[in-house]
Design a protein around this motif. Structure first.
Motif, PDB file in Angstrom:
ATOM      1  N   TYR A   1      39.125 -35.279  29.837  1.00  0.00           N
ATOM      2  CA  TYR A   1      40.072 -34.582  30.810  1.00  0.00           C
ATOM      3  C   TYR A   1      41.541 -34.814  30.512  1.00  0.00           C
ATOM      4  CZ  TYR A   1      35.815 -34.281  33.876  1.00  0.00           C
ATOM      5  OH  TYR A   1      34.774 -33.774  34.714  1.00  0.00           O
ATOM      6  N   LEU A   2      42.458 -34.042  31.151  1.00  0.00           N
ATOM      7  CA  LEU A   2      43.863 -34.050  30.939  1.00  0.00           C
ATOM      8  C   LEU A   2      44.394 -35.525  30.860  1.00  0.00           C
ATOM      9  CD1 LEU A   2      46.224 -32.502  30.479  1.00  0.00           C
ATOM     10  CD2 LEU A   2      46.493 -32.218  32.951  1.00  0.00           C
ATOM     11  N   GLU A   3      43.890 -36.247  32.067  1.00  0.00           N
ATOM     12  CA  GLU A   3      44.469 -37.831  32.042  1.00  0.00           C
ATOM     13  C   GLU A   3      44.005 -38.604  30.940  1.00  0.00           C
ATOM     14  OE1 GLU A   3      41.537 -40.187  34.917  1.00  0.00           O
ATOM     15  OE2 GLU A   3      41.328 -37.840  35.362  1.00  0.00           O
ATOM     16  N   GLU A   4      42.986 -38.212  29.892  1.00  0.00           N
ATOM     17  CA  GLU A   4      42.607 -38.979  28.961  1.00  0.00           C
ATOM     18  C   GLU A   4      43.302 -38.604  27.662  1.00  0.00           C
ATOM     19  OE1 GLU A   4      38.045 -40.020  29.454  1.00  0.00           O
ATOM     20  OE2 GLU A   4      38.573 -38.003  30.087  1.00  0.00           O
ATOM     21  N   LEU A   5      44.202 -37.761  27.582  1.00  0.00           N
ATOM     22  CA  LEU A   5      45.112 -37.317  26.502  1.00  0.00           C
ATOM     23  C   LEU A   5      46.124 -38.356  26.408  1.00  0.00           C
ATOM     24  CD1 LEU A   5      45.573 -33.427  26.979  1.00  0.00           C
ATOM     25  CD2 LEU A   5      43.639 -34.721  25.627  1.00  0.00           C
ATOM     26  N   GLU A   6      46.226 -38.964  25.246  1.00  0.00           N
ATOM     27  CA  GLU A   6      47.306 -39.782  24.728  1.00  0.00           C
ATOM     28  C   GLU A   6      48.709 -39.304  24.973  1.00  0.00           C
ATOM     29  OE1 GLU A   6      46.677 -43.072  24.879  1.00  0.00           O
ATOM     30  OE2 GLU A   6      44.423 -42.882  24.730  1.00  0.00           O
ATOM     31  N   LEU A   7      49.505 -40.093  25.292  1.00  0.00           N
ATOM     32  CA  LEU A   7      50.936 -39.708  25.279  1.00  0.00           C
ATOM     33  C   LEU A   7      51.422 -39.125  24.007  1.00  0.00           C
ATOM     34  CD1 LEU A   7      52.660 -42.028  27.719  1.00  0.00           C
ATOM     35  CD2 LEU A   7      52.094 -39.832  28.349  1.00  0.00           C
TER      36      LEU A   7
ATOM     37  N   ILE B   1      54.797 -32.068  28.829  1.00  0.00           N
ATOM     38  CA  ILE B   1      54.815 -32.971  29.731  1.00  0.00           C
ATOM     39  C   ILE B   1      53.938 -32.358  31.120  1.00  0.00           C
ATOM     40  CG2 ILE B   1      56.188 -34.459  31.175  1.00  0.00           C
ATOM     41  CD1 ILE B   1      56.137 -35.125  27.995  1.00  0.00           C
ATOM     42  N   SER B   2      53.071 -33.146  31.452  1.00  0.00           N
ATOM     43  CA  SER B   2      52.514 -32.516  33.031  1.00  0.00           C
ATOM     44  C   SER B   2      51.955 -33.628  33.532  1.00  0.00           C
ATOM     45  CB  SER B   2      51.124 -31.855  32.470  1.00  0.00           C
ATOM     46  OG  SER B   2      50.132 -33.021  32.251  1.00  0.00           O
ATOM     47  N   PRO B   3      51.847 -33.423  34.892  1.00  0.00           N
ATOM     48  CA  PRO B   3      51.410 -34.595  35.789  1.00  0.00           C
ATOM     49  C   PRO B   3      49.975 -35.013  35.596  1.00  0.00           C
ATOM     50  CG  PRO B   3      52.000 -32.668  37.191  1.00  0.00           C
ATOM     51  CD  PRO B   3      52.024 -32.092  35.774  1.00  0.00           C
TER      52      PRO B   3
ATOM     53  N   GLY C   1      42.869 -29.027  33.246  1.00  0.00           N
ATOM     54  CA  GLY C   1      44.153 -28.402  32.759  1.00  0.00           C
ATOM     55  C   GLY C   1      45.202 -28.421  33.956  1.00  0.00           C
ATOM     56  N   PHE C   2      46.465 -28.124  33.704  1.00  0.00           N
ATOM     57  CA  PHE C   2      47.468 -28.175  34.664  1.00  0.00           C
ATOM     58  C   PHE C   2      48.736 -27.674  34.261  1.00  0.00           C
ATOM     59  CE2 PHE C   2      49.985 -30.226  38.245  1.00  0.00           C
ATOM     60  CZ  PHE C   2      49.168 -30.042  39.281  1.00  0.00           C
ATOM     61  N   PRO C   3      49.766 -26.652  35.203  1.00  0.00           N
ATOM     62  CA  PRO C   3      51.026 -26.619  34.581  1.00  0.00           C
ATOM     63  C   PRO C   3      51.801 -27.375  33.785  1.00  0.00           C
ATOM     64  CG  PRO C   3      50.668 -25.550  36.798  1.00  0.00           C
ATOM     65  CD  PRO C   3      49.579 -26.423  36.362  1.00  0.00           C
ATOM     66  N   VAL C   4      52.366 -27.104  32.866  1.00  0.00           N
ATOM     67  CA  VAL C   4      52.842 -28.064  31.808  1.00  0.00           C
ATOM     68  C   VAL C   4      54.316 -27.686  31.720  1.00  0.00           C
ATOM     69  CG1 VAL C   4      52.215 -26.659  29.790  1.00  0.00           C
ATOM     70  CG2 VAL C   4      52.716 -29.182  29.683  1.00  0.00           C
ATOM     71  N   ARG C   5      55.353 -28.514  31.469  1.00  0.00           N
ATOM     72  CA  ARG C   5      56.750 -28.465  31.158  1.00  0.00           C
ATOM     73  C   ARG C   5      56.774 -28.667  29.605  1.00  0.00           C
ATOM     74  NH1 ARG C   5      61.458 -28.040  34.088  1.00  0.00           N
ATOM     75  NH2 ARG C   5      62.998 -27.002  32.890  1.00  0.00           N
TER      76      ARG C   5
END
Length: 250
Positions: free
Chosen positions: A81-87, A231-233, A240-244
């Motif tokens: 999931y998105l939260e599991e992607l490393e910075l 960068i995303s929330p 997925g999510f809107p990203v900057r």
């Protein structure tokens, strides 16, 4: 002493970055923005106004809306999931392959391995661990839904995209980390109709990596040398999510 040295190095790094040119690669989106046809328009509702003491809003939109990041789970079962992607995965050297002229002349343009090899002849071999973006200037059609969908008289969309062989070459032969593009989908619209599915998008996410869709301003970024930040929330269990997304130029 070690702590002081690290802090000084970081401060110097920030000073260097602040003196570089930063390019926003992200569309501003709203209820009238172009989006994948299966999704409803975004909605924004005012919850409180300044007369109530503060201004607050509620936003309602799919995760894949506006310039957005797709996590591997978006297409592939049992992936991250998105939260599991490393910075550190989200900050990468940026390669931009410019095929804007070709896409303008042929809206059904599909990037090939030959196109990549021609790019490398001019700019050098694509390095491992990079983020490769396909520039088509499709983003210049934003925010016009009709121009973005680009449908013919029969209702079929025409938009450029990645060829599956080109994607396999980049990930398997050049060992890149991620890709991005200016259209709704990884695949060209004509490929979606012929294949009956988004095989390119599935392939990318099957590599247990992410992609960024609906990028903009790639015409302001060099072929090599820039760095992209995505960068995303961090919503729970998000596909997925809107990203900057933005680039810092060399």
């Amino acid at each position: 002493m070690t702590t002081v040295k690290v802090e000084n190095e970081l401060l110097k790094a920030i000073e260097v970055l602040q003196n570089k040119q930063w390019i926003d690669l992200t569309h501003t989106f709203g209820p009238d923005s172009p989006h994948f046809s299966a999704f409803d328009d975004a909605e924004t509702k005012t919850l409180f106004t300044h007369d109530d003491g503060f201004f607050a809003q509620r936003f309602n939109f799919p995760g894949q809306y506006g310039t957005h990041i797709d996590a591997p789970i978006h297409f592939v079962r049992n992936q991250r999931y998105l939260e599991e992607l490393e910075l550190k995965e989200l900050v990468l050297p940026l390669i931009v392959i410019d095929k804007s002229k070709e896409a303008q002349e042929n809206n059904d343009f599909i990037l090939s391995v030959e196109d990549i090899l021609a790019f490398e002849e001019e700019h050098g071999k694509i390095e491992p661990g990079t983020f490769v973006a396909l520039r088509t200037d499709w983003s210049k059609r934003w925010p016009d839904k009709e121009k973005f969908e680009n449908k013919d008289e029969e209702g079929n969309s025409h938009s450029p995209g990645w060829g599956i062989d080109a994607l396999k070459f980049l990930f398997e032969e050049r060992n890149i980390n991620a890709v991005g593009h200016e259209t709704f989908d990884t695949d060209a619209a004509i490929d979606v109709r012929e294949n009956g599915s988004l095989i390119g998008e599935y392939y990318v996410l099957e590599q247990d990596t992410f992609q960024v869709e609906l990028l903009t301003n790639l015409d302001q970024v060099p072929a090599k040398g820039a760095v992209i930040f995505n960068i995303s929330p961090k919503p729970e269990k998000a596909t997925g999510f809107p990203v900057r997304s933005f680039a810092i130029l060399p």
